[in-house]
Design a protein around this motif. Structure first.
Motif, short mmCIF file in Angstrom:
data_model
loop_
_atom_site.label_atom_id
_atom_site.label_comp_id
_atom_site.label_asym_id
_atom_site.label_seq_id
_atom_site.Cartn_x
_atom_site.Cartn_y
_atom_site.Cartn_z
N PHE A 1 0.94 -1.15 -0.05
CA PHE A 1 -0.12 0.13 0.10
C PHE A 1 0.84 1.25 -0.12
CE2 PHE A 1 -0.12 -0.92 4.82
CZ PHE A 1 0.44 0.46 5.10
N GLY A 2 2.09 1.05 -0.21
CA GLY A 2 2.98 2.17 -0.34
C GLY A 2 3.39 2.68 0.94
N GLY A 3 3.63 2.11 2.19
CA GLY A 3 3.90 2.76 3.56
C GLY A 3 5.22 3.13 3.46
N LYS A 4 5.51 4.47 4.03
CA LYS A 4 6.93 5.02 4.11
C LYS A 4 7.31 5.00 5.48
CE LYS A 4 7.11 6.56 -0.39
NZ LYS A 4 7.12 5.60 -1.11
N GLY A 5 6.31 5.27 6.42
CA GLY A 5 6.64 5.51 7.88
C GLY A 5 5.76 4.97 8.83
N VAL A 6 5.90 4.61 9.88
CA VAL A 6 4.95 4.05 11.09
C VAL A 6 4.68 5.02 12.02
CG1 VAL A 6 5.34 1.66 10.44
CG2 VAL A 6 6.78 2.93 12.28
N PRO A 7 3.51 5.03 12.73
CA PRO A 7 2.27 4.07 12.52
C PRO A 7 1.72 4.46 11.28
CG PRO A 7 2.06 5.68 14.43
CD PRO A 7 3.21 6.00 13.89
N VAL A 8 0.86 3.45 10.88
CA VAL A 8 -0.12 3.89 9.59
C VAL A 8 -1.45 2.99 10.17
CG1 VAL A 8 -0.95 3.45 7.27
CG2 VAL A 8 1.54 3.89 7.91
#
Length: 156
Positions: free
Chosen positions: A125-132
């Protein structure tokens, strides 16, 4: 020759481990300016900072973005289920977990460091940093109590 290679490797390992245990110092100068350094100042009283606490307090990840997703974007999630993608040492992830526990909000945590499956989902889903966070048709990147409460109250 083999002994020289082993000695070189040992010296390299010691050097790397020494730099990994460096401390961070914080002090204020005469003009009130705050300084951070890995070297303790000789003529100043300096506070030694905990690296993990420093990462969670002074994160550059200050923006919290909330998007309304197209309905089909959440097809692999239950609409009413809160899902949070985390890492082990993330300060904002810990803040979110603590908040959810205090408010008794049920959620599913997906740690992208400890699970290859969750890491693949995160990348997909294109996550780059957390949290999501995902819930219903919402996606929140980062965590802010005020922002979460505003958006979550609309969806419950």
């Amino acid at each position: 020759m083999k002994q020289l290679g082993k000695s070189w490797f040992l010296l390299l390992a010691i050097t790397i481990s020494w730099t990994a245990t460096a401390e961070i110092y914080k002090w204020t100068d005469e003009n009130g300016k705050v300084h951070f350094s890995d070297k303790q100042p000789t003529n100043k009283d300096a506070e030694t900072l905990d690296e993990q606490a420093l990462a969670s307090r002074y994160s550059s990840y200050a923006q919290v973005a909330v998007k309304v997703l197209p309905y089909d974007a959440s097809k692999n999630r239950k609409p009413d289920k809160l899902v949070i993608y985390t890492t082990t040492h993330c300060g904002y992830c810990a803040k979110a977990r603590k908040y959810f526990a205090e408010k008794k909000i049920p959620y599913k945590e997906k740690n992208i460091e400890t699970s290859k499956k969750y890491n693949r989902e995160f990348k997909k889903f294109g996550g780059k940093g957390v949290p999501v966070l995902f819930w219903g048709k919402y996606k929140m990147t980062g965590f802010s109590v005020a922002r979460f409460e505003k958006m979550y109250s609309k969806s419950v």
